[in-house]
Structure formats: C-alpha cells, structure tokens
Design an enzyme around this catalytic site. Structure first.
Site, PDB file in Angstrom:
ATOM      1  N   ALA A   1     -22.701 -41.181 -20.776  1.00  0.00           N
ATOM      2  CA  ALA A   1     -23.941 -41.972 -21.603  1.00  0.00           C
ATOM      3  C   ALA A   1     -25.191 -41.439 -21.316  1.00  0.00           C
ATOM      4  O   ALA A   1     -26.007 -42.278 -20.987  1.00  0.00           O
ATOM      5  CB  ALA A   1     -23.659 -43.667 -21.564  1.00  0.00           C
ATOM      6  N   LEU A   2     -25.710 -40.343 -20.985  1.00  0.00           N
ATOM      7  CA  LEU A   2     -26.566 -39.758 -20.221  1.00  0.00           C
ATOM      8  C   LEU A   2     -27.809 -39.980 -21.187  1.00  0.00           C
ATOM      9  O   LEU A   2     -28.043 -40.158 -22.453  1.00  0.00           O
ATOM     10  CB  LEU A   2     -26.103 -38.363 -20.126  1.00  0.00           C
ATOM     11  CG  LEU A   2     -24.954 -37.717 -19.197  1.00  0.00           C
ATOM     12  CD1 LEU A   2     -24.936 -36.284 -19.043  1.00  0.00           C
ATOM     13  CD2 LEU A   2     -25.054 -38.556 -17.831  1.00  0.00           C
ATOM     14  N   HIS A   3     -28.765 -40.044 -20.182  1.00  0.00           N
ATOM     15  CA  HIS A   3     -30.351 -40.185 -20.753  1.00  0.00           C
ATOM     16  C   HIS A   3     -31.316 -39.462 -19.982  1.00  0.00           C
ATOM     17  O   HIS A   3     -30.740 -38.915 -18.897  1.00  0.00           O
ATOM     18  CB  HIS A   3     -30.466 -41.613 -20.732  1.00  0.00           C
ATOM     19  CG  HIS A   3     -30.260 -42.442 -19.716  1.00  0.00           C
ATOM     20  ND1 HIS A   3     -30.953 -42.380 -18.442  1.00  0.00           N
ATOM     21  CD2 HIS A   3     -29.485 -43.440 -19.241  1.00  0.00           C
ATOM     22  CE1 HIS A   3     -30.545 -43.026 -17.380  1.00  0.00           C
ATOM     23  NE2 HIS A   3     -29.589 -43.899 -17.992  1.00  0.00           N
TER      24      HIS A   3
ATOM     25  N   HIS B   1     -30.910 -39.478 -16.138  1.00  0.00           N
ATOM     26  CA  HIS B   1     -29.846 -38.577 -15.529  1.00  0.00           C
ATOM     27  C   HIS B   1     -30.306 -37.222 -15.289  1.00  0.00           C
ATOM     28  O   HIS B   1     -30.005 -36.475 -14.325  1.00  0.00           O
ATOM     29  CB  HIS B   1     -28.475 -38.532 -16.398  1.00  0.00           C
ATOM     30  CG  HIS B   1     -27.810 -39.971 -16.338  1.00  0.00           C
ATOM     31  ND1 HIS B   1     -27.779 -40.819 -17.343  1.00  0.00           N
ATOM     32  CD2 HIS B   1     -27.191 -40.626 -15.359  1.00  0.00           C
ATOM     33  CE1 HIS B   1     -27.238 -41.761 -17.175  1.00  0.00           C
ATOM     34  NE2 HIS B   1     -26.516 -41.931 -15.932  1.00  0.00           N
TER      35      HIS B   1
ATOM     36  N   GLU C   1     -32.726 -44.193  -7.905  1.00  0.00           N
ATOM     37  CA  GLU C   1     -32.884 -45.386  -7.125  1.00  0.00           C
ATOM     38  C   GLU C   1     -32.910 -46.754  -8.052  1.00  0.00           C
ATOM     39  O   GLU C   1     -33.210 -47.922  -7.516  1.00  0.00           O
ATOM     40  CB  GLU C   1     -34.490 -45.276  -6.649  1.00  0.00           C
ATOM     41  CG  GLU C   1     -34.355 -44.353  -5.446  1.00  0.00           C
ATOM     42  CD  GLU C   1     -36.030 -44.539  -4.815  1.00  0.00           C
ATOM     43  OE1 GLU C   1     -36.944 -44.848  -5.341  1.00  0.00           O
ATOM     44  OE2 GLU C   1     -36.100 -43.920  -3.487  1.00  0.00           O
TER      45      GLU C   1
ATOM     46  N   GLN D   1     -26.639 -49.385  -4.201  1.00  0.00           N
ATOM     47  CA  GLN D   1     -25.664 -48.346  -4.198  1.00  0.00           C
ATOM     48  C   GLN D   1     -25.634 -47.334  -3.336  1.00  0.00           C
ATOM     49  O   GLN D   1     -25.129 -46.599  -2.699  1.00  0.00           O
ATOM     50  CB  GLN D   1     -25.508 -47.992  -5.650  1.00  0.00           C
ATOM     51  CG  GLN D   1     -24.057 -46.923  -5.831  1.00  0.00           C
ATOM     52  CD  GLN D   1     -24.098 -46.213  -7.005  1.00  0.00           C
ATOM     53  OE1 GLN D   1     -23.397 -47.497  -7.977  1.00  0.00           O
ATOM     54  NE2 GLN D   1     -24.535 -45.470  -7.860  1.00  0.00           N
TER      55      GLN D   1
ATOM     56  N   SER E   1     -31.322 -46.907 -18.448  1.00  0.00           N
ATOM     57  CA  SER E   1     -29.882 -47.178 -18.332  1.00  0.00           C
ATOM     58  C   SER E   1     -28.945 -46.857 -19.468  1.00  0.00           C
ATOM     59  O   SER E   1     -29.390 -47.256 -20.595  1.00  0.00           O
ATOM     60  CB  SER E   1     -30.052 -48.939 -17.748  1.00  0.00           C
ATOM     61  OG  SER E   1     -28.583 -49.273 -17.755  1.00  0.00           O
ATOM     62  N   SER E   2     -27.822 -46.591 -19.055  1.00  0.00           N
ATOM     63  CA  SER E   2     -26.910 -46.519 -20.220  1.00  0.00           C
ATOM     64  C   SER E   2     -26.743 -47.680 -20.736  1.00  0.00           C
ATOM     65  O   SER E   2     -26.235 -47.737 -22.138  1.00  0.00           O
ATOM     66  CB  SER E   2     -25.633 -45.909 -19.724  1.00  0.00           C
ATOM     67  OG  SER E   2     -25.751 -44.765 -19.010  1.00  0.00           O
TER      68      SER E   2
END
Length: 283
Positions: A32-34, A37, A148, A153, A185-186
């Site tokens: 679900a790239l944006h 990414h 970030e 994470q 965000s996805s």
C-alpha cells in the site's frame, strides 16, 4: 525491476549483486505504498548500488485479526511505483513462503518494547522482529531503511539487530507528510472524508506543544496534547508519552533524556482508524 516471490531466488540474485562488489539497501514494507515509502527508496538508491524492497503484509505482527484482514493490499500499484523509483528487486512473497513452518522465536527486546505500543499491541513487536530478521537473513543488506513515523519500531529493530548480530546499518528517515501535515500512512486510505478532515489536527497539536514546551513543564506539555486532541470530535488519544529517543522510556523532566532530544509519541484514533505520529522537542 525484477519481481521475486521465492526466498531461494532472492538469495541467489542478492549473492550475484554482492559477488560483483555492489552494496545493497533494503526497504521493508507492507505494501500500500505512498510517497513516504518512496522517500525511503530514494535515499536507499542514493546510498547503495542496488535496492531491494519487500512487499509483505506480515501476519505475525497483527494482534487484531480484523486489522490484518482490512490492511490495504495494492500490489499492481505498488509495483508501478517501485519501477518508477528505480528499484532493482521487489520481493513479494506469500505467507507460506515466509513462514513454511511456524516461527516460534521469542526475542528479548527489553525495555524498548515494554512501553507504549508494547502493552497496547501484545506480540506486535515480536512479530516485527521475526519478519525483519528473516528479511535481513535473506538479503544480508548493507543498510536497511525505516521511516520515523514508526519511531518505537526503529528502536525495537536496533535491539533485534544487537541480539542477532546482523552486520547492517539501520537508517532512520524523516516522516513524510501530506500538505496539511498528516503523517503519510497506508491506513489513511481507510479514513472517511469527515475523519480525513480532522486527522491533520494531530500534527497541528504536536507542533503547538513544541512551542508550549519552551515555557511549561513536561507533564503540562503532555497534558496539553491529550486534552486538546480529546476535545476534537472524532479524535480519541490512546496514549501520548514524551520519551527518551533511544530507550523509549517516559521522561519526568525535560532535563532527563540522555540520548538526544525528547520525543513525543502519540497514538490517536480518528474514527475507527488508529493513527500514530511523533515529534522532537528541541529545547
């Protein structure tokens, strides 16, 4: 760009790259790239001879079955973006390929995983450590790139790298935002139009708190963020903590972080979509 779906083929291709003396950058994603990414891909492209991007919705890091089921999957669009970005290899495995047998490993992630997302999403970080450690063992990257937005994470992955002794440099990259400040965000595609209009208030409030913090205590600053976000219809804070940026431990005073600037980390429900964001307090 090559699309690879098997671990054996991935290892073979990477071995050829390394035999030619080429450095390899890895960008792990759940698809679900944006543009966020792609900003990681662009940096990996600048700093390495070849770039591998994994696209895999990892089931072991979901503690909510509905969340796993509804997580967006857009492989065709993802591949188009990765081709345009100049990626060398897109690794798109099945669950069975990644987990031919159950992964029962439990990582001693320590204090960085014991706060914030840790208790809110039991097992989540262990699942992250499982899948990222697998990717590192398959690719043996020189560098791996993480955004970030998922600030805690990154600390967890650094801990996993320390435990497993992977010879990889972890590169953390700035949050990419929409024009109105919302962290990319996805999950944003799941926001209703009404909730999408409200969501930018999260970052707006965080920015306001940075100015507020110059003349107020840490606890007053934390309370400001929680109270202002909870006062917005459609927003509900799950937690807001101001933490040491390395240990992730909540701070009591502005003078107490030992590892750089304090970082404010928020998780906020916007309607039924769980959004995270963070900001640095430079004082």
């Amino acid at each position: 760009m090559e699309i690879i779906r098997s671990v054996s083929e991935l290892k073979e291709k990477v071995a050829h790259l390394k035999a030619d003396g080429r450095t390899v950058g890895l960008v792990p994603t759940m698809g679900a790239l944006h543009a966020g990414h792609i900003s990681l891909v662009d940096r990996a492209r600048r700093e390495n001879d070849a770039v591998v991007v994994s696209v895999f919705v990892n089931p072991t890091q979901f503690n909510n079955a509905k969340d796993l089921q509804t997580y967006p999957r857009t492989e065709e669009a993802d591949c188009a973006l990765l081709r345009e970005a100049g990626v060398d290899i897109a690794f798109i495995p099945t669950v069975e390929e990644m987990y031919p047998t159950e992964d029962t490993r439990v990582f001693d992630l320590g204090e960085v995983a014991a706060v914030m997302e840790g208790p809110m999403r039991p097992g989540h970080f262990n699942g992250v450590a499982q899948v990222v450690s697998k990717l590192f063992s398959f690719v043996s990257p020189d560098r791996a790139y993480f955004g970030e937005k998922d600030f805690q994470q990154i600390a967890v992955i650094r801990r996993m790298v320390e435990l497993e002794k992977f010879p990889v440099e972890i590169v953390d990259c700035p949050i990419k935002r929409e024009d109105d400040g919302l962290a990319m965000s996805s999950r944003n595609v799941r926001l209703t139009p009404e909730n999408r209009a409200v969501a930018p208030l999260i970052y707006k409030t965080l920015k306001k708190s940075v100015e507020w913090a110059r003349d107020h205590s840490l606890e007053d600053t934390r309370r400001l963020v929680v109270d202002e976000l909870n006062a917005c219809p459609g927003l509900e804070v799950e937690y807001y903590e101001i933490v040491d940026p390395l240990t992730m431990q909540p701070l009591a005073e502005w003078s107490t972080p030992h590892n750089g600037c304090a970082r404010g980390c928020v998780t906020c429900y916007c309607g039924d979509v769980r959004l995270i964001d963070n900001i640095k307090y430079e004082r």
